[in-house]
Design a protein around this motif. Structure first.
Motif, mmCIF file in Angstrom:
data_model
loop_
_atom_site.group_PDB
_atom_site.id
_atom_site.type_symbol
_atom_site.label_atom_id
_atom_site.label_comp_id
_atom_site.label_asym_id
_atom_site.label_seq_id
_atom_site.Cartn_x
_atom_site.Cartn_y
_atom_site.Cartn_z
ATOM 1 N N MET A 1 21.664 2.967 -6.087
ATOM 2 C CA MET A 1 20.420 3.663 -5.833
ATOM 3 C C MET A 1 20.701 4.824 -4.870
ATOM 4 S SD MET A 1 16.829 2.126 -4.345
ATOM 5 C CE MET A 1 16.373 1.352 -5.863
ATOM 6 N N THR A 2 20.207 6.010 -5.229
ATOM 7 C CA THR A 2 20.411 7.189 -4.390
ATOM 8 C C THR A 2 19.394 7.212 -3.250
ATOM 9 O OG1 THR A 2 18.878 8.604 -5.595
ATOM 10 C CG2 THR A 2 21.152 8.477 -6.437
ATOM 11 N N PRO A 3 19.645 7.984 -2.206
ATOM 12 C CA PRO A 3 18.652 8.100 -1.134
ATOM 13 C C PRO A 3 17.295 8.601 -1.640
ATOM 14 C CG PRO A 3 20.753 8.981 -0.397
ATOM 15 C CD PRO A 3 20.893 8.669 -1.858
ATOM 16 N N ILE A 4 17.305 9.494 -2.618
ATOM 17 C CA ILE A 4 16.049 10.000 -3.186
ATOM 18 C C ILE A 4 15.304 8.880 -3.895
ATOM 19 C CG2 ILE A 4 15.028 11.614 -4.846
ATOM 20 C CD1 ILE A 4 16.124 12.953 -2.308
ATOM 21 N N ASP A 5 16.015 8.036 -4.639
ATOM 22 C CA ASP A 5 15.386 6.890 -5.306
ATOM 23 C C ASP A 5 14.757 5.949 -4.284
ATOM 24 O OD1 ASP A 5 16.101 7.741 -7.860
ATOM 25 O OD2 ASP A 5 18.010 6.653 -7.808
ATOM 26 N N LEU A 6 15.429 5.750 -3.173
ATOM 27 C CA LEU A 6 14.896 4.896 -2.109
ATOM 28 C C LEU A 6 13.628 5.501 -1.506
ATOM 29 C CD1 LEU A 6 15.257 2.358 -0.420
ATOM 30 C CD2 LEU A 6 16.734 3.653 1.101
ATOM 31 N N LEU A 7 13.641 6.805 -1.272
ATOM 32 C CA LEU A 7 12.448 7.474 -0.747
ATOM 33 C C LEU A 7 11.270 7.314 -1.696
ATOM 34 C CD1 LEU A 7 13.780 10.837 0.700
ATOM 35 C CD2 LEU A 7 12.758 8.942 1.959
ATOM 36 N N LYS A 8 11.524 7.390 -2.982
ATOM 37 C CA LYS A 8 10.458 7.261 -3.972
ATOM 38 C C LYS A 8 9.788 5.894 -3.903
ATOM 39 C CE LYS A 8 12.161 10.650 -7.257
ATOM 40 N NZ LYS A 8 12.726 10.881 -8.591
ATOM 41 N N LEU A 9 10.529 4.877 -3.480
ATOM 42 C CA LEU A 9 9.945 3.545 -3.334
ATOM 43 C C LEU A 9 9.033 3.453 -2.109
ATOM 44 C CD1 LEU A 9 13.037 1.307 -4.149
ATOM 45 C CD2 LEU A 9 11.028 1.710 -5.595
ATOM 46 N N MET A 10 9.297 4.262 -1.100
ATOM 47 C CA MET A 10 8.557 4.173 0.159
ATOM 48 C C MET A 10 7.418 5.178 0.285
ATOM 49 S SD MET A 10 11.600 3.480 2.909
ATOM 50 C CE MET A 10 12.415 5.023 2.611
ATOM 51 N N LEU A 11 7.479 6.265 -0.443
ATOM 52 C CA LEU A 11 6.492 7.332 -0.280
ATOM 53 C C LEU A 11 5.286 7.129 -1.177
ATOM 54 C CD1 LEU A 11 8.961 10.336 -0.206
ATOM 55 C CD2 LEU A 11 7.757 9.321 1.727
ATOM 56 N N PRO A 12 4.147 7.706 -0.797
ATOM 57 C CA PRO A 12 2.961 7.637 -1.663
ATOM 58 C C PRO A 12 3.237 8.287 -3.016
ATOM 59 C CG PRO A 12 2.401 8.504 0.509
ATOM 60 C CD PRO A 12 3.896 8.413 0.451
ATOM 61 N N ASP A 13 2.596 7.775 -4.054
ATOM 62 C CA ASP A 13 2.820 8.273 -5.411
ATOM 63 C C ASP A 13 2.579 9.767 -5.551
ATOM 64 O OD1 ASP A 13 3.560 5.783 -6.324
ATOM 65 O OD2 ASP A 13 1.565 5.281 -7.098
ATOM 66 N N PHE A 14 1.541 10.312 -4.859
ATOM 67 C CA PHE A 14 1.256 11.737 -5.021
ATOM 68 C C PHE A 14 2.429 12.596 -4.575
ATOM 69 C CE2 PHE A 14 -0.203 11.239 -0.657
ATOM 70 C CZ PHE A 14 0.229 12.402 -0.050
ATOM 71 N N LEU A 15 3.180 12.153 -3.564
ATOM 72 C CA LEU A 15 4.343 12.928 -3.123
ATOM 73 C C LEU A 15 5.438 12.909 -4.177
ATOM 74 C CD1 LEU A 15 4.862 12.263 0.682
ATOM 75 C CD2 LEU A 15 4.330 14.404 -0.431
ATOM 76 N N VAL A 16 5.687 11.757 -4.754
ATOM 77 C CA VAL A 16 6.728 11.627 -5.774
ATOM 78 C C VAL A 16 6.360 12.424 -7.022
ATOM 79 C CG1 VAL A 16 7.919 9.999 -7.283
ATOM 80 C CG2 VAL A 16 7.452 9.380 -4.906
ATOM 81 N N ASP A 17 5.084 12.382 -7.414
ATOM 82 C CA ASP A 17 4.641 13.037 -8.641
ATOM 83 C C ASP A 17 4.544 14.552 -8.523
ATOM 84 O OD1 ASP A 17 4.438 10.533 -9.785
ATOM 85 O OD2 ASP A 17 2.275 10.379 -9.456
ATOM 86 N N HIS A 18 4.160 15.064 -7.354
ATOM 87 C CA HIS A 18 3.843 16.482 -7.239
ATOM 88 C C HIS A 18 4.748 17.284 -6.310
ATOM 89 C CE1 HIS A 18 0.223 15.924 -9.578
ATOM 90 N NE2 HIS A 18 -0.073 14.881 -8.824
ATOM 91 N N PHE A 19 5.657 16.631 -5.594
ATOM 92 C CA PHE A 19 6.506 17.337 -4.639
ATOM 93 C C PHE A 19 7.970 16.966 -4.838
ATOM 94 C CE2 PHE A 19 2.342 17.245 -2.770
ATOM 95 C CZ PHE A 19 2.223 18.453 -2.096
ATOM 96 N N GLU A 20 8.844 17.865 -4.411
ATOM 97 C CA GLU A 20 10.286 17.614 -4.416
ATOM 98 C C GLU A 20 10.796 17.609 -2.978
ATOM 99 O OE1 GLU A 20 12.716 19.961 -7.118
ATOM 100 O OE2 GLU A 20 10.851 20.676 -8.031
ATOM 101 N N VAL A 21 11.742 16.716 -2.689
ATOM 102 C CA VAL A 21 12.408 16.741 -1.388
ATOM 103 C C VAL A 21 13.440 17.864 -1.458
ATOM 104 C CG1 VAL A 21 13.831 15.474 0.254
ATOM 105 C CG2 VAL A 21 12.125 14.255 -1.098
ATOM 106 N N VAL A 22 13.298 18.865 -0.571
ATOM 107 C CA VAL A 22 14.213 20.003 -0.608
ATOM 108 C C VAL A 22 15.267 19.945 0.485
ATOM 109 C CG1 VAL A 22 12.656 21.548 -1.837
ATOM 110 C CG2 VAL A 22 12.556 21.456 0.648
ATOM 111 N N SER A 23 14.969 19.229 1.573
ATOM 112 C CA SER A 23 15.982 19.051 2.617
ATOM 113 C C SER A 23 15.534 17.977 3.588
ATOM 114 C CB SER A 23 16.254 20.366 3.363
ATOM 115 O OG SER A 23 15.134 20.752 4.116
ATOM 116 N N SER A 24 16.449 17.631 4.491
ATOM 117 C CA SER A 24 16.134 16.660 5.532
ATOM 118 C C SER A 24 17.044 16.909 6.725
ATOM 119 C CB SER A 24 16.309 15.228 5.021
ATOM 120 O OG SER A 24 17.666 14.991 4.720
#
Length: 111
Positions: free
Chosen positions: A1-24
């Motif tokens: 599982m990638t870090p992005i996949d892990l974030l998708k499990l923890m974040l609200p659905d609207f963030l996963v559906d409508h936004f991209e993680v561009v940096s951290s």
């Protein structure tokens, strides 16, 4: 599982559906996650020719003790009317620096 996949499990659905993680950025004390709204016009405006005109001011709702979500929402211009179009997000609970979901969670556990 990638870090992005892990974030998708923890974040609200609207963030996963409508936004991209561009940096951290990550230190021992603080994690900052930077999101940009995907380049997909809001529903209900498919009949109009819209042009992405950049982003609105960034918001940083608090999600947890030391994690900040930096969210950049898109704005669009209707070419025919020059009207500015944007999604009506209610990301931050009124009077707080946290998401509505998290504010509701805190209210519920304090009852």
């Amino acid at each position: 599982m990638t870090p992005i996949d892990l974030l998708k499990l923890m974040l609200p659905d609207f963030l996963v559906d409508h936004f991209e993680v561009v940096s951290s950025t990550n230190t021992e004390e603080v994690l900052h996650l930077y999101f940009e709204e995907k380049i997909k016009p809001p529903q209900g405006f498919n009949a109009f020719e819209l042009v992405s005109k950049g982003f609105l001011d960034e918001i940083t709702p608090l999600r947890g003790k030391f994690v900040y979500l930096h969210i950049k929402r898109r704005r669009w211009t209707n070419k025919a009317t020059e009207e500015i179009i944007k999604r009506d997000w209610a990301l931050v609970a009124k009077g707080t620096r946290m998401t509505r979901e998290f504010a509701s969670f805190l209210k519920e556990i304090n009852r």
